[in-house]
Write an enzyme that holds these catalytic residues in place. Sequence first.
Site, short mmCIF file in Angstrom:
data_model
loop_
_atom_site.label_atom_id
_atom_site.label_comp_id
_atom_site.label_asym_id
_atom_site.label_seq_id
_atom_site.Cartn_x
_atom_site.Cartn_y
_atom_site.Cartn_z
N TRP A 110 40.22 48.07 36.23
CA TRP A 110 40.54 49.64 35.76
C TRP A 110 41.32 49.76 35.17
O TRP A 110 41.86 50.23 35.04
CB TRP A 110 39.19 49.68 36.36
CG TRP A 110 38.32 49.79 36.56
CD1 TRP A 110 36.83 49.33 36.81
CD2 TRP A 110 37.19 49.88 35.28
NE1 TRP A 110 35.85 48.51 36.92
CE2 TRP A 110 36.19 49.08 36.19
CE3 TRP A 110 37.24 49.64 34.14
CZ2 TRP A 110 34.80 48.51 34.86
CZ3 TRP A 110 35.65 49.37 33.33
CH2 TRP A 110 34.72 49.25 33.94
N LYS A 142 28.08 56.70 39.06
CA LYS A 142 28.01 55.90 40.66
C LYS A 142 27.72 56.95 41.58
O LYS A 142 26.48 56.96 42.37
CB LYS A 142 29.46 55.56 40.99
CG LYS A 142 30.02 54.15 40.37
CD LYS A 142 31.13 54.59 39.27
CE LYS A 142 31.50 53.27 38.69
NZ LYS A 142 30.92 52.24 38.40
N ASP A 147 41.72 58.18 38.93
CA ASP A 147 40.71 57.69 37.86
C ASP A 147 40.00 57.42 38.93
O ASP A 147 39.42 56.51 40.29
CB ASP A 147 40.91 55.98 37.41
CG ASP A 147 39.16 55.78 36.95
OD1 ASP A 147 37.91 56.75 37.55
OD2 ASP A 147 39.34 54.59 35.91
C1 LIG Z 1 37.29 52.05 37.89
C2 LIG Z 1 36.73 52.80 37.29
N1 LIG Z 1 36.98 53.33 35.63
C3 LIG Z 1 36.38 53.11 35.08
C4 LIG Z 1 35.39 52.54 34.57
C5 LIG Z 1 34.60 52.48 33.35
O1 LIG Z 1 33.67 54.05 33.50
P1 LIG Z 1 32.60 53.45 31.30
O2 LIG Z 1 31.89 52.71 31.66
O3 LIG Z 1 32.14 54.94 32.46
O4 LIG Z 1 33.30 54.02 30.55
C6 LIG Z 1 34.56 51.73 35.19
C7 LIG Z 1 33.07 51.60 35.40
O5 LIG Z 1 32.37 51.29 36.46
C8 LIG Z 1 34.78 52.30 37.18
O6 LIG Z 1 34.34 51.16 37.85
#
Ligand SMILES: Cc1ncc(COP(=O)(O)O)c(C=O)c1O
Length: 365
Positions: free
Chosen positions: A107, A201, A177
Amino acid sequence: MECLPLSRGHNFSAGPAALPEAVLRRAQAELLEWGTSGASVMEVSHRGKEFMAMAEQAEADLRGLLAIPANYKVLFLQGGATQQFAQIPMNLARPEQRADYIVTGDWGEKAVREAGSLVRAQVSATSAANNYTALPPRADWDLDPASAYVHYTPNETIRGVEFHEVPDVGGVPLIADMSSTILSRRIDVSRFGLIYAGAQKNIGPSGLVVLIVREDLLERCPSTLPKIFSFAEHAAQNSLLNTPNTFGWYLAGLVFQWLKAEGGLAVIEQRNRRKAETLYDFIDTSDFYANPVDRAARSWMNVPFTLADSALDAAFLQQSRDAGLLALKGHKLVGGMRASLYNAVEQASVDALVDFMRDFARRNG
Ligand SMILES: Cc1ncc(COP(=O)(O)O)c(C=O)c1O
């Protein structure tokens, strides 16, 4: 439509993930008629008295849970955490300015890649060389005190790597994040310039993003930005610049109420620690299962593990599913298994998983 008998499993999904059953039952009970509105929460105006009161209460409850200082704004946005990978550099850095990224997983990689088309995004530390199984030592981080911000991912959902301390980055605003760790433990919000999290989550349904930003940083938002992308505009309009994700906001509010009723984050933190210890302790004492992550950086929320013989993976997944243990397949980048232990996953579910794993190992080891 027919009503099927209820057979909810032990849900280890990485996201969208398990929600507290009490919250789902409450939402079910008031789905057709919400409060005195004579309609469902999805069918009323977001500018009406009832919705606004609910929205304010949700924010107040979140502020209480996380002890958010008064000089921080709380925003309820849309577009997922991924949209924030772009929106943060758009709002908080000038195109020619450097922004530091600490990359400890997939991520973080995505975040820095997206920012790279908008600002001078720099990978200032990474644990890619060890396949994201440990954190890069703080002493090795190449930070620039003139950077617009330092971005990191406190919990990397895919490989299960978590910071258990907030890193010290001096006076540069720290951006986190927290999609897969928010509300799993107490945090000191004042250590951060901005925190953001996709809801799916520990907060509620996907599509909603909770963003907590220190007020002074809003002065950086360029007035040339389209309003819909500007944090300052969203803050000025209390997240009602356009029609918000009303159902998501409502459900998040119910989750916040549930967290309060359970005793708040001090209690939740103890539970999460115990759930994670239960699973890691079992994995570590078994020679059939393994987790590759440095013990000091193991995630409380996402526990990836492998079987001694990957030829048994399909049987493990089928039999665990048959036993009511859901969504244990690892992310496609990693393979193997992953059990996500978010707030709504109960100790009894972790115990059931360990019992199954022990039995599977005995039968196949
Ligand atoms: C740590 C993290 N950041 C970003 C995201 C992306 O999130 P979204 O699908 O809501 O854009 C996720 C998705 O699982 C994640 O676990």
